[in-house]
Design a protein around this motif. Structure first.
Motif, PDB file in Angstrom:
ATOM      1  N   ARG A 303     103.099 -34.815  87.409  1.00  0.00           N
ATOM      2  CA  ARG A 303     102.932 -34.872  85.947  1.00  0.00           C
ATOM      3  C   ARG A 303     101.445 -34.860  85.565  1.00  0.00           C
ATOM      4  NH1 ARG A 303     104.072 -40.491  83.548  1.00  0.00           N
ATOM      5  NH2 ARG A 303     101.980 -40.712  84.399  1.00  0.00           N
ATOM      6  N   ASP A 304     100.644 -35.627  86.311  1.00  0.00           N
ATOM      7  CA  ASP A 304      99.236 -35.811  85.928  1.00  0.00           C
ATOM      8  C   ASP A 304      98.287 -34.827  86.622  1.00  0.00           C
ATOM      9  OD1 ASP A 304     100.248 -37.828  84.433  1.00  0.00           O
ATOM     10  OD2 ASP A 304      99.411 -39.474  85.619  1.00  0.00           O
ATOM     11  N   GLY A 305      98.826 -33.887  87.372  1.00  0.00           N
ATOM     12  CA  GLY A 305      97.967 -32.893  88.032  1.00  0.00           C
ATOM     13  C   GLY A 305      96.951 -33.527  88.980  1.00  0.00           C
ATOM     14  N   LEU A 306      97.375 -34.548  89.708  1.00  0.00           N
ATOM     15  CA  LEU A 306      96.421 -35.313  90.522  1.00  0.00           C
ATOM     16  C   LEU A 306      95.939 -34.549  91.753  1.00  0.00           C
ATOM     17  CD1 LEU A 306      97.858 -38.948  90.269  1.00  0.00           C
ATOM     18  CD2 LEU A 306      95.919 -37.926  89.038  1.00  0.00           C
ATOM     19  N   ILE A 307      96.682 -33.529  92.168  1.00  0.00           N
ATOM     20  CA  ILE A 307      96.234 -32.768  93.349  1.00  0.00           C
ATOM     21  C   ILE A 307      95.036 -31.897  92.963  1.00  0.00           C
ATOM     22  CG2 ILE A 307      96.918 -31.039  95.063  1.00  0.00           C
ATOM     23  CD1 ILE A 307      99.766 -32.245  94.907  1.00  0.00           C
ATOM     24  N   ALA A 308      95.142 -31.229  91.822  1.00  0.00           N
ATOM     25  CA  ALA A 308      94.007 -30.426  91.340  1.00  0.00           C
ATOM     26  C   ALA A 308      92.826 -31.341  91.027  1.00  0.00           C
ATOM     27  CB  ALA A 308      94.426 -29.642  90.096  1.00  0.00           C
ATOM     28  N   HIS A 309      93.115 -32.513  90.491  1.00  0.00           N
ATOM     29  CA  HIS A 309      92.059 -33.490  90.191  1.00  0.00           C
ATOM     30  C   HIS A 309      91.328 -33.886  91.473  1.00  0.00           C
ATOM     31  CE1 HIS A 309      90.073 -36.802  88.123  1.00  0.00           C
ATOM     32  NE2 HIS A 309      90.562 -37.665  88.991  1.00  0.00           N
ATOM     33  N   ALA A 310      92.107 -34.146  92.550  1.00  0.00           N
ATOM     34  CA  ALA A 310      91.488 -34.531  93.834  1.00  0.00           C
ATOM     35  C   ALA A 310      90.593 -33.407  94.340  1.00  0.00           C
ATOM     36  CB  ALA A 310      92.573 -34.864  94.865  1.00  0.00           C
ATOM     37  N   ALA A 311      91.068 -32.169  94.193  1.00  0.00           N
ATOM     38  CA  ALA A 311      90.262 -31.021  94.657  1.00  0.00           C
ATOM     39  C   ALA A 311      88.956 -30.944  93.874  1.00  0.00           C
ATOM     40  CB  ALA A 311      91.069 -29.729  94.500  1.00  0.00           C
ATOM     41  N   ALA A 312      89.052 -31.057  92.546  1.00  0.00           N
ATOM     42  CA  ALA A 312      87.857 -30.919  91.695  1.00  0.00           C
ATOM     43  C   ALA A 312      86.887 -32.078  91.913  1.00  0.00           C
ATOM     44  CB  ALA A 312      88.284 -30.850  90.231  1.00  0.00           C
ATOM     45  N   MET A 313      87.424 -33.294  91.991  1.00  0.00           N
ATOM     46  CA  MET A 313      86.555 -34.474  92.161  1.00  0.00           C
ATOM     47  C   MET A 313      85.899 -34.467  93.547  1.00  0.00           C
ATOM     48  SD  MET A 313      86.468 -36.128  89.366  1.00  0.00           S
ATOM     49  CE  MET A 313      86.496 -34.504  88.685  1.00  0.00           C
ATOM     50  N   GLY A 314      86.613 -33.924  94.523  1.00  0.00           N
ATOM     51  CA  GLY A 314      86.049 -33.826  95.872  1.00  0.00           C
ATOM     52  C   GLY A 314      84.902 -32.832  95.902  1.00  0.00           C
ATOM     53  N   ASP A 315      85.101 -31.689  95.256  1.00  0.00           N
ATOM     54  CA  ASP A 315      84.032 -30.674  95.220  1.00  0.00           C
ATOM     55  C   ASP A 315      82.803 -31.229  94.512  1.00  0.00           C
ATOM     56  OD1 ASP A 315      85.606 -28.913  96.559  1.00  0.00           O
ATOM     57  OD2 ASP A 315      86.208 -27.738  94.793  1.00  0.00           O
ATOM     58  N   MET A 316      83.052 -31.889  93.399  1.00  0.00           N
ATOM     59  CA  MET A 316      81.935 -32.468  92.640  1.00  0.00           C
ATOM     60  C   MET A 316      81.161 -33.466  93.510  1.00  0.00           C
ATOM     61  SD  MET A 316      80.966 -35.417  90.957  1.00  0.00           S
ATOM     62  CE  MET A 316      82.316 -36.390  90.283  1.00  0.00           C
ATOM     63  N   ALA A 317      81.898 -34.326  94.199  1.00  0.00           N
ATOM     64  CA  ALA A 317      81.249 -35.374  95.001  1.00  0.00           C
ATOM     65  C   ALA A 317      80.434 -34.765  96.137  1.00  0.00           C
ATOM     66  CB  ALA A 317      82.312 -36.317  95.564  1.00  0.00           C
ATOM     67  N   LYS A 318      80.985 -33.768  96.787  1.00  0.00           N
ATOM     68  CA  LYS A 318      80.242 -33.149  97.910  1.00  0.00           C
ATOM     69  C   LYS A 318      78.944 -32.531  97.397  1.00  0.00           C
ATOM     70  CE  LYS A 318      83.676 -30.913  99.770  1.00  0.00           C
ATOM     71  NZ  LYS A 318      84.401 -29.900 100.523  1.00  0.00           N
TER      72      LYS A 318
END
Ligand SMILES: Cc1ncc(COP(=O)(O)O)c(C=O)c1O
Length: 395
Positions: A303-318
């Protein structure tokens, strides 16, 4: 005496001392925030080794647990219950068509996978090949599958039938396969080894080798599963489908839930009708409380699109960590919300202590890698703030 010192004093008298714990007693959590017994606040960037996948005390998980707690807890696995059926059905959709066996932990799930390998070998082939530096658990078989002698050396003799090869080395794997080999067990990213990401073509080539030699390809997704790496399951980055996948940690959001998910074409291996007995079983596996929460986790993730969120937040952090150009950092790596910062010297433990003193929870692996694995629900400003804090103290 503070509340913390009281807990630690009693711990020292009554608890088994098998963990080198830090001198903090946590009392309360919400989202990515924790409070210790003395009321001090922490930002949790490691989520209890991946357990609280959606953070601490998620309102909807509390509601799911509460609702189920008033309905039914457990009846044993000779009867059917809806929560485990729902979770199995969900896993068949988000992973691959197959059948799920439910247990309690990563080691427990890998034990089931190793038994599947033995059944697949039909008594003639029994060997499981895993990787050096891997981690698969601390039971007798999984300790042996684990490619780190420090985990098992005090407990010899161990279960026979295991071989180890260097990770990400397809030639070594091919060479190790013989007429006794039944299966290959690998993490799609090696977690305890220090977040080691293999080459893009490694898992597809392992798949091809397994097909050629009729081996079960078994993916240990205990760390990497359930959205953590920016895909529902990490092997999906490689476009392959394993025969067996194991889950735990985040699968139960902090409750003890383990899963051995078996591809449809291999599912007969665990069929009691094939073997004339309960070929594998556990009393409390699939209990309604754990299953209700685990199923609700997937509803929220989707519902909350948390998989795409994890991908985006991971890229940002790296990017942020790389751009910080920190002294003493050799490499920043990982996928999604599973990040390793490799140091040039084995000083990760010092960083963990310094971070804890500053109210930030991170982890060290192998002495030289700082690991970050926050709950998937962390929002961007909080994540950026935590990374800024870490960058500051590492300078
Ligand atoms: C990849 C992997 N497999 C299995 C395990 C064992 O899981 P558990 O501690 O739930 O038995 C771990 C634990 O860290 C792990 O990282």
């Amino acid at each position: 005496m503070t509340a913390t010192s009281d807990i630690i004093e009693r711990h020292d008298r009554f608890m088994s001392n098998n963990y080198a714990r830090m001198a903090v007693a946590m009392a309360r959590g919400k989202g990515v925030q924790l409070w210790d017994a003395d009321g001090r606040e922490y930002l949790d960037l490691f989520a209890g080794f991946g357990g609280p996948l959606l953070g601490h005390c998620h309102d909807e998980l509390i509601a799911a647990l509460n609702q189920q707690a008033h309905k039914l807890w457990h009846v044993g696995n000779l009867l059917h219950t809806e929560p485990q059926t729902l979770l199995a059905q969900t896993l068949s959709r988000v992973a691959y068509p197959g059948r799920s066996f439910f247990c309690h932990s990563g080691a427990d799930a890998n034990e089931a996978a190793i038994k599947l390998a033995r059944l697949h070998g039909k008594g003639k082939r029994f060997k499981v090949i895993s990787a050096l530096m891997s981690f698969h658990g601390r039971t007798f078989a999984t300790m042996k599958a684990t490619g780190q002698p420090k985990v098992s050396q005090l407990f010899e003799p161990l279960a026979p039938g295991f071989a180890h090869v260097p990770y990400n080395d397809i030639a070594a794997l091919e060479k190790a396969i013989d007429d006794q080999t039944a299966a290959v067990l690998l993490e799609p990213i090696q977690g305890e080894a220090g977040v080691i990401v293999p080459d893009d073509d490694y898992l597809p080539r392992v798949r091809a080798l397994c097909d050629r030699h009729d081996l079960l390809m078994m993916m240990d997704e205990v760390w990497t599963g359930c959205g953590r790496t920016g895909k529902a399951f990490c092997h999906q980055h490689s476009g392959i489908t394993p025969d067996v996948m194991t889950l735990a940690k985040g699968a139960g959001g902090g409750l003890p839930v383990g899963v051995c998910h078996i591809a449809q074409k291999r599912a007969a291996l665990f069929d009691w009708r094939t073997h004339g007995m309960a070929v594998h079983a556990t009393t409390l596996g699939g209990n309604c409380l754990g299953m209700a929460v685990a199923a609700e986790i997937w509803r929220i993730i989707e519902r909350d699109g948390l998989i795409a969120h994890a991908a985006a937040m991971g890229d940002m952090a790296k990017q942020k960590l790389q751009a910080a150009n920190l002294p003493g950092v050799k490499q920043v790596r990982g996928k999604g919300m599973f990040i390793g910062i490799e140091l040039t010297e084995p000083k990760a433990g010092d960083v963990v202590k310094k971070a804890l003193a500053a109210g930030l929870l991170v982890n060290a692996a192998q002495g030289n890698v700082i690991r970050l694995a926050p709950a998937l629900i962390i929002d961007e400003p909080t994540w950026r703030h935590g990374l800024d804090q870490l960058i500051e103290l590492m300078r």
